[in-house]
Scaffold this motif. Structure first.
Motif, short mmCIF file in Angstrom:
data_model
loop_
_atom_site.label_atom_id
_atom_site.label_comp_id
_atom_site.label_asym_id
_atom_site.label_seq_id
_atom_site.Cartn_x
_atom_site.Cartn_y
_atom_site.Cartn_z
N ASP A 130 0.86 -1.19 0.00
CA ASP A 130 0.00 0.00 0.00
C ASP A 130 0.90 1.24 0.00
O ASP A 130 1.48 1.60 1.02
N ASP A 132 0.21 4.25 -0.13
CA ASP A 132 -0.30 5.44 0.57
C ASP A 132 0.06 5.46 2.06
O ASP A 132 -0.13 6.46 2.73
N ARG A 133 0.54 4.34 2.57
CA ARG A 133 0.82 4.29 4.02
C ARG A 133 1.95 5.23 4.39
O ARG A 133 2.96 5.31 3.69
N ARG A 534 -17.85 8.88 -4.28
CA ARG A 534 -16.86 8.35 -3.32
C ARG A 534 -15.52 8.04 -3.97
O ARG A 534 -14.53 7.85 -3.30
N LYS A 593 -15.94 0.30 -3.39
CA LYS A 593 -15.05 1.18 -2.62
C LYS A 593 -14.45 0.41 -1.44
O LYS A 593 -13.24 0.48 -1.18
N ALA A 594 -15.31 -0.33 -0.74
CA ALA A 594 -14.85 -1.11 0.41
C ALA A 594 -13.83 -2.16 -0.04
O ALA A 594 -12.83 -2.43 0.65
N GLU A 597 -10.50 -0.61 -0.51
CA GLU A 597 -9.88 -0.40 0.80
C GLU A 597 -9.28 -1.70 1.32
O GLU A 597 -8.17 -1.74 1.84
N LYS A 600 -5.80 -2.98 0.27
CA LYS A 600 -4.61 -2.39 0.85
C LYS A 600 -3.94 -3.30 1.89
O LYS A 600 -2.76 -3.14 2.18
N SER A 601 -4.74 -4.22 2.48
CA SER A 601 -4.12 -5.12 3.47
C SER A 601 -4.32 -6.58 3.06
O SER A 601 -4.33 -7.48 3.89
#
Lengths: 683, 359
Positions: A130, A132-133, A534, A593-594, A597, A600-601
């Motif tokens: 990820d 963005d972290r 979103r 969207k979820a 998200e 990312k993990s």
């Protein structure tokens, strides 16, 4: 021989010094240019140096696979000195980064080779990278760097397996083992691709690093101050123009990394060949010199940029159709009328007769005689629509990212009888009122403007003026939030042969009451459900976005009367709440969207990855089905009578319009706009 | 914008626009003093006497303007008037305050200074042009607004001077006689009324005329958007002008200029509704036809269907018809415009000549 070698070494050294001077000097020229023209320039100091360093490293190694902590520490010595280098025109730092970067690429090549020489271990608990972290750390040791690469390679292999070896019947957990059996061949493909990409990066490293530094430097001032090299500048201007040469096909990369034909422009050479369709997978292409290039080694962006090059006049494309057969289409570039950019209008026949105009961008053809622009084109469509007796008008500015501010001014003038439109302010705090250039209006009836979060810049200027004058009801969702304007400058004002250009934010704009929609966007009068909002990020989320403030200046204008907007909003909200299609769409968009998200993990093993991919595939196909099954709205669409004869003759325009009408008939927001118009006309 | 406004005024002046306010000079006549306090009265008479040459030169200037003299002659008269004002201003300014009371003298000097500014059309010194530029959205509106503001300023100054005169007289025990009402004064008062009538009608006509010019300019560059907007406004202003005319009375029974204005506005209205809209459609149709021609030419002859060819042939016929109609209407419009404007100019000249005696 020795003499030759010495000459060569001397030459290489000279080139290296020249480049150092060149990028260093360009950075100084770029800074000086920005400093002189920018609306609110940041001082060149330690703070700028530090933020530039962070942005630069993130730009050139976002996945943190080329540099190690030791590289970053070595470069970190300069963390507070970049400002001094820029002011002194010293390119030594950029050269140092190039060296580290090239070393990193070579190191990466070795790591990839080693990692791909044996099956990847999917039992290890690696997670998706990820970028963005905030707490992403640089690899301290070669082992840590290899671990980072292993995560990336696993992600690529898993993605390829899923896309190449599952089909629309879907993935079931019991297929896991058989799918993972494809790991060796997919790993081999990933290896070849990675080697190829690393080799290309190495080849272009000097240009890439120098360019990236200049880009990052420009972006330290605001998100719209940008550096362009010569070819990028031409490309940018062409986007705003109405004429361009093209094959007429767009390419995209699917999740498997395959290059797919994403769109065929009706009437274009690709469309006329009759051989290509959206969804075809590109296997190879030959850029006219007889050399066939395998697509597997190139990205969609690379092929697209090759296609766009001015010296590429013809190309042959070999594709795999959906039924598995292979076809080759040889195309010659032609001047597209870029109708994608041009204004389209329709008459909507429902309970009322409503004019609909879609404007995807504020274009202006600087080369055309008299400077053809979108405002003039909109006025022409308005005359045609009014001949058909429209009772109201919808101007659709959704996804309209802006363009020429002059055109926005002219366009506002078409609808506004006269008066002030907005206030501009420059770095010297000089304030000017921008006014309607023409007394009178070309359309005086009821009007609605449809916007979303991707309606930016010129779209927002137009919206704000129409809202301040209460000339139109603004419907949709909050707009992007860009209330600044930019102009192009060569970075060296004295150069006859410019080495680069910079687009600089020179003015900020305010509404007639003195407030600005910069950062926050224009709030619609009536908010519509927007399932995709979103996914759209506004100006306020961008680094170094200029903050909003207010200005004191007396303006003169006479606002008109609008119906009770509160009542219209309540009626609309009640209607949309009853609309199951809005609800379903919102649910799917929310799930997508979820899912993004969750990625990312995501654990990098077959079960987790395939499960995630399958979920996404299901959601996307559900979306397609929903769209297909949704009944057409209770209205019909047709072109104006004025255009009827022309459309009968011109197949290209007819097809483009038919394509648009199909989409519009399913457009939920447009359907709701028609209800609101009904409320306005028959309260 | 400020510079553009000034340039615009010069153009209007060349075209014969007249500023009613300058003729306030003719009616702001100073009263003569009676003899109660002879010395203070003499002081006031001395100021009034300085004003004498201005009166004569103002009349000469009015006659030159009213009788359509050449621009050079009008300008000569104007310069003479400016010199008279300058002379009067210096002469009054040199006078000592009366018993430490400079109020009347200073008011007279201020008034003369303002008169000169207005005569030289140096509006930037008395009207906030920045404010005018901000408040108006085109030059026509700036022009009208500046005139209005200059007029207001001049009227106020005139009233202030009258007041200062009365106050001074009261303070120093001077009985005032009515201002001199000789033949020239009477002629000037009448001429002022003539100019006011002319000016009122001129402005009603001018508002529409400028929109007509804007529409023609836009059509000349095939700016369909600009032409449509200006033409819509032309129709609106022509109708608004016709309505405003209803409340304008004939000048002492002479309705000739009013009728000419009515005719011109009716021409503008008809031109907008029946001609300009056809011209705009013609340009739009021409563009459409060109696109159609390009489209059919881009198609190989063998690929053209019978329907394509029929459609195109029909379009050619339609376009030729519209071209013929365009030419016919354009000639008609040009002839009618020339006549209507000529009639208005002739009516204006005849009106002036009739009501402002030539010496």
């Amino acid at each position: 021989m020795i003499r030759k070698l010495l000459t060569l070494i001397f030459l290489l050294l000279t080139i290296s010094v020249l480049q150092a001077q060149s990028h260093g000097q360009m950075a100084r020229q770029l800074y000086q240019r920005i400093q002189k023209i920018h609306y609110a320039p940041r001082p060149c100091n330690d703070s700028l140096s530090e933020t530039l360093m962070d942005a630069f490293l993130k730009e050139i190694d976002p996945l943190q696979v080329y540099f190690m902590a030791e590289d970053v520490t070595a470069l970190g010595r300069h963390r507070k000195s970049l400002d001094d280098y820029i002011l002194g025109g010293d390119g030594g730092f950029i050269e140092e980064v190039k060296d580290h970067y090239k070393r990193g690429l070579r190191r990466s090549d070795s790591i990839v080779k080693v990692l791909c020489s044996a099956p990847l271990d999917f039992k290890q608990s690696d997670r998706y990278i990820d970028t963005d972290r905030e707490d992403n750390a640089w690899a301290q040791t070669p082992a840590e760097l290899a671990q980072q690469w292993r995560r990336l390679l696993k992600e690529r292999v898993l993605s390829l397996i899923f896309n190449r070896h599952t089909d629309s019947t879907g993935y079931r957990p019991d297929q896991l083992a058989s799918l993972m059996a494809h790991e060796p061949e997919m790993r081999e493909l990933v290896l070849r691709r990675s080697e190829n990409r690393l080799a290309k990066r190495l080849e272009n490293a000097d240009k890439f690093i120098g360019g990236a530094f200049l880009k990052c430097l420009a972006l330290q001032f605001d998100p719209h101050t940008e550096f362009f090299d010569l070819s990028e500048q031409k490309e940018f201007l062409a986007q705003l123009s109405t004429q361009k040469e093209s094959f007429g096909l767009s390419l995209d990369e699917n999740a498997a990394g395959e290059v797919e034909v994403s769109r065929i422009v009706p009437g274009s050479p690709a469309w006329k060949s009759g051989k290509l369709n959206a969804g075809d997978i590109l296997i190879s292409f030959s850029p006219g010199n007889g050399q066939e290039i395998e697509v597997e080694m190139s990205s969609a962006a690379e092929i697209s940029s090759r296609m766009a090059e001015s010296d590429t006049d013809s190309m042959c494309f070999t594709v795999r159709k959906k039924d598995g057969q292979t076809l080759t289409a040889c195309l010659a570039k032609a001047t597209l009328r870029a109708d994608e950019n041009l204004v389209k209008s329709f008459v909507i026949e429902g309970k009322q007769k409503v004019g609909y105009i879609q404007l995807p961008g504020f274009y202006q053809d600087w080369e055309a005689e008299g400077g053809r622009g979108c405002a003039g084109d909109v006025a022409k469509e308005l005359i045609k629509l009014q001949k058909d007796g429209i009772q109201a008008l919808i101007l659709d500015l959704r996804f309209n990212g802006g363009g020429s501010l002059t055109e926005a001014t002219d366009l506002a003038g078409i609808f506004i009888d006269g008066g002030s439109l907005w206030i501009s302010r420059n770095s010297a705090n000089e304030r000017f009122t921008i006014k309607d250039p023409n007394r009178g209006s070309a359309y005086a009836g009821p009007m609605m403007v449809l916007v979303n979060g991707a309606s930016a810049s010129a779209s927002e200027f137009l919206c704000s003026a129409l809202q301040d004058h209460r000339r139109a009801i603004i419907v949709g969702s909050t707009t992007f939030g860009k209330a600044t304007s930019q102009a192009f400058y060569p970075i060296d004002p004295r150069a006859t042969d410019p080495n680069g250009f910079v687009k600089i934010t020179s003015h900020k704009y305010y509404r007639l009451q003195g407030n600005s929609h910069q950062f926050t966007g224009v709030q619609p009068d009536i908010v519509l459900p927007d399932p995709w909002a979103r996914f759209i990020e506004g100006e306020g989320t961008l680094p170094w976005a200029i903050q909003p403030d207010t200005v004191l200046k007396k303006t003169y204008y006479t606002p008109l009367q609008l119906p009770d907007l509160g009542a219209l909003q309540r009626q609309s909200t009640a209607r949309c709440a009853q609309n199951a299609a809005f609800k379903e769409l919102d649910e799917i968009a929310g799930q997508l969207k979820a899912l993004l998200e969750a990625q990312k993990s995501l654990a990098l093993n077959g079960a987790a990855w395939f499960g995630w991919e399958e979920q996404r595939r299901k959601l996307l196909s559900k979306l397609d089905e929903l769209e297909k099954e949704r009944p057409d709205a209770a209205f019909t669409l047709h072109s104006s009578q004025f255009d009827a004869a022309f459309l009968q003759v011109d197949e290209y325009s007819r097809n483009l319009k038919e394509e648009m009408m199909q989409t519009l008939r399913k457009d939920l927001q447009l359907g709701e706009c028609l209800h609101i118009i009904e409320d306005v006309l028959h309260p | 914008m400020k510079n553009r406004i000034t340039a615009f005024f010069e153009t209007r002046a060349r075209q014969g626009a007249r500023f009613a306010c300058i003729f306030l000079l003719a009616i702001t006549l100073l009263p003569q003093a009676a003899t109660a306090q002879a010395h203070a009265g003499e002081y006031m008479d001395q100021i009034a006497a300085s004003y004498g040459p201005i009166k004569k030169d103002t009349w000469d200037y009015m006659v030159a303007v009213a009788n359509g003299r050449s621009a050079r002659k009008i300008d000569k008269r104007r310069k003479e008037l400016v010199l008279s004002i300058d002379a009067a201003k210096s002469s009054v300014a040199r006078m000592k305050p009366w018993e430490n009371d400079p109020s009347y003298r200073d008011s007279a000097v201020a008034y003369l200074r303002l008169s000169k500014i207005i005569l030289l059309e140096d509006y930037g010194r008395i009207v906030d042009m920045e404010e005018v530029a901000e408040q108006s959205y085109d030059l026509m509106e700036a022009y009208l607004l500046t005139r209005q503001k200059a007029n207001e300023r001049y009227k106020t100054a005139s009233a202030q001077l009258q007041l200062a005169c009365a106050d001074f007289a009261a303070r120093h025990n001077v009985n005032l006689l009515d201002p001199e009402n000789d033949k020239l004064t009477q002629k000037m008062k009448q001429a002022d009324g003539v100019f006011a009538h002319y000016d009122q009608l001129y402005l009603i006509m001018f508002k529409a005329q400028i929109q007509e010019t804007n529409t023609i300019t836009a059509l000349g560059t095939k700016d369909i958007s600009g032409a449509t907007q200006s033409n819509n406004k032309l129709a609106e202003y022509a109708k608004e002008g016709l309505k405003n005319l209803e409340s304008v009375a004939a000048y002492e029974g002479d309705g000739s200029l009013k009728t000419a204005t009515q005719n011109l506005l009716n021409f503008f209205k008809n031109e907008s509704e029946q001609k300009m809209s056809v011209f705009i459609d013609f340009y739009l149709g021409q563009e459409n036809f060109e696109a159609m021609r390009k489209s059919i030419e881009a198609k190989a002859a063998k690929d053209r269907t019978k329907e394509d060819v029929d459609n195109y042939n029909k379009a050619v016929t339609d376009f030729n018809k519209s071209l013929e109609n365009y030419n016919k209407l354009n000639n008609e419009a040009n002839a009618a415009r020339a006549k209507a404007i000529n009639d208005w100019n002739n009516a204006g000249q005849a009106f002036m000549a009739k009501h402002v005696a030539n010496k």
